[in-house]
Design a protein around this motif. Sequence first.
Motif, PDB file in Angstrom:
ATOM      1  N   TYR A  63       0.821  -1.214   0.000  1.00 25.86           N
ATOM      2  CA  TYR A  63       0.000   0.000   0.000  1.00 25.86           C
ATOM      3  C   TYR A  63       0.854   1.264   0.000  1.00 25.86           C
ATOM      4  N   ILE A  64       1.972   1.228   0.695  1.00 26.82           N
ATOM      5  CA  ILE A  64       2.875   2.384   0.686  1.00 26.82           C
ATOM      6  C   ILE A  64       3.402   2.624  -0.724  1.00 26.82           C
ATOM      7  N   SER A  65       3.784   1.565  -1.416  1.00 30.29           N
ATOM      8  CA  SER A  65       4.303   1.708  -2.781  1.00 30.29           C
ATOM      9  C   SER A  65       3.246   2.294  -3.716  1.00 30.29           C
ATOM     10  N   LEU A  66       2.029   1.778  -3.617  1.00 31.17           N
ATOM     11  CA  LEU A  66       0.943   2.276  -4.464  1.00 31.17           C
ATOM     12  C   LEU A  66       0.604   3.732  -4.134  1.00 31.17           C
ATOM     13  N   ALA A  67       0.619   4.067  -2.844  1.00 33.68           N
ATOM     14  CA  ALA A  67       0.321   5.444  -2.436  1.00 33.68           C
ATOM     15  C   ALA A  67       1.391   6.413  -2.926  1.00 33.68           C
ATOM     16  N   MET A  68       2.648   6.003  -2.874  1.00 36.55           N
ATOM     17  CA  MET A  68       3.727   6.881  -3.334  1.00 36.55           C
ATOM     18  C   MET A  68       3.600   7.175  -4.825  1.00 36.55           C
ATOM     19  N   TYR A  69       3.254   6.151  -5.610  1.00 33.76           N
ATOM     20  CA  TYR A  69       3.059   6.408  -7.040  1.00 33.76           C
ATOM     21  C   TYR A  69       1.863   7.346  -7.249  1.00 33.76           C
ATOM     22  N   SER A  70       0.813   7.159  -6.477  1.00 30.19           N
ATOM     23  CA  SER A  70      -0.374   8.006  -6.612  1.00 30.19           C
ATOM     24  C   SER A  70      -0.040   9.459  -6.292  1.00 30.19           C
ATOM     25  N   TYR A  71       0.712   9.683  -5.218  1.00 32.76           N
ATOM     26  CA  TYR A  71       1.157  11.040  -4.887  1.00 32.76           C
ATOM     27  C   TYR A  71       1.938  11.647  -6.053  1.00 32.76           C
ATOM     28  N   PHE A  72       2.870  10.860  -6.592  1.00 32.60           N
ATOM     29  CA  PHE A  72       3.712  11.332  -7.691  1.00 32.60           C
ATOM     30  C   PHE A  72       2.866  11.709  -8.903  1.00 32.60           C
ATOM     31  N   ALA A  73       1.995  10.806  -9.334  1.00 33.95           N
ATOM     32  CA  ALA A  73       1.209  11.049 -10.542  1.00 33.95           C
ATOM     33  C   ALA A  73       0.296  12.254 -10.377  1.00 33.95           C
ATOM     34  N   GLU A  74      -0.376  12.346  -9.243  1.00 40.32           N
ATOM     35  CA  GLU A  74      -1.333  13.439  -9.037  1.00 40.32           C
ATOM     36  C   GLU A  74      -0.632  14.782  -8.921  1.00 40.32           C
ATOM     37  N   THR A  75       0.456  14.833  -8.172  1.00 39.58           N
ATOM     38  CA  THR A  75       1.125  16.115  -7.915  1.00 39.58           C
ATOM     39  C   THR A  75       1.946  16.575  -9.110  1.00 39.58           C
ATOM     40  N   VAL A  76       2.813  15.714  -9.610  1.00 38.19           N
ATOM     41  CA  VAL A  76       3.716  16.102 -10.694  1.00 38.19           C
ATOM     42  C   VAL A  76       2.960  16.390 -11.982  1.00 38.19           C
TER      43      VAL A  76
END
Length: 301
Positions: A91-104
């Motif tokens: 879940y941490i890995s999936l959340a980190m990608y989600s943060y990256f995609a949404e923000t960047v």
Amino acid sequence: MKRVLTGGQQRSLRFFEGEKYLVVTGLLGFVLAFFCATIAWVNGEVVAPEGNMLKAFSFNAALGLFLLSTAAIVPFSGMGSKNRIFFRWSYISLAMYSYFAETVQNYRGVNPRFVAGGTNYDVAVGSIFTFVAFLLILFYLYLAVPFFRAKAYRLRPALVLGIRYAICAIMLSFAAGIWISVNEGRSVGLGGNIIWLHGLGFHALQAVPFVAWLTERRALRSSVNHRLIHLTGIFYVLGLLVIGWQTLLGHSIFAWTVLPLLAAFCFLLAFVPVILLLRNTKQLARIRSANEPSDKSLHGQ
């Protein structure tokens, strides 16, 4: 704090126990939300051609709160250490990608979900984001199933009952998320907006377990506590279903019509136990203070 017997020894179960890294990942969402809000305040929320920093702000804050709420309940799932490790880091890995995609992507002016006229890189990020969203649902099911087993219920009966209702509401939120993807947007008909169903369902993870937590600290029979939790859980889920129905019809949930008023009534009933439990708290406090000996009588003994 609840003491349980495990392997013949007593130990204490606490909220967030053993989930430091999941908590940190949740807090990161609030940091990123602050960054997005600052960018929106300085440069405006819209980033041409398709980005929107306020959407990134709301997503990061919502995901951060969801991760924190999940970290709070994981210790009561009854999962073994290996299963918890697997869920946690997945879940941490999936959340980190989600943060990256949404923000960047929003910062670059690209809609991270529905890419219009973007580069191959943007299309790849969006496609992976869709797959990640599916995995977030799948892995949450992996966490959810143990809560419906007897092992978890024995740990904290009232709290786990509340969590079960919250998980049902979360599944409705996930279904709404899939609906948004299939619909290629949150708008339905003239006034329907799927995002309300999507967001309100996740907040059940704070609302229903909170009522369950209150019941654990009141001098009431367990049967009464369970009725209060059932009341909150059933009417919260019913409220979500009514909102979903109104949205499916393509109408706003803020219209003064039967379904929005019915949904509001359901949510009001869902929070009646909070009022009853808080009143019970005040009554118990008065009884305890009346029964406590005064300072003078203590010194006189």
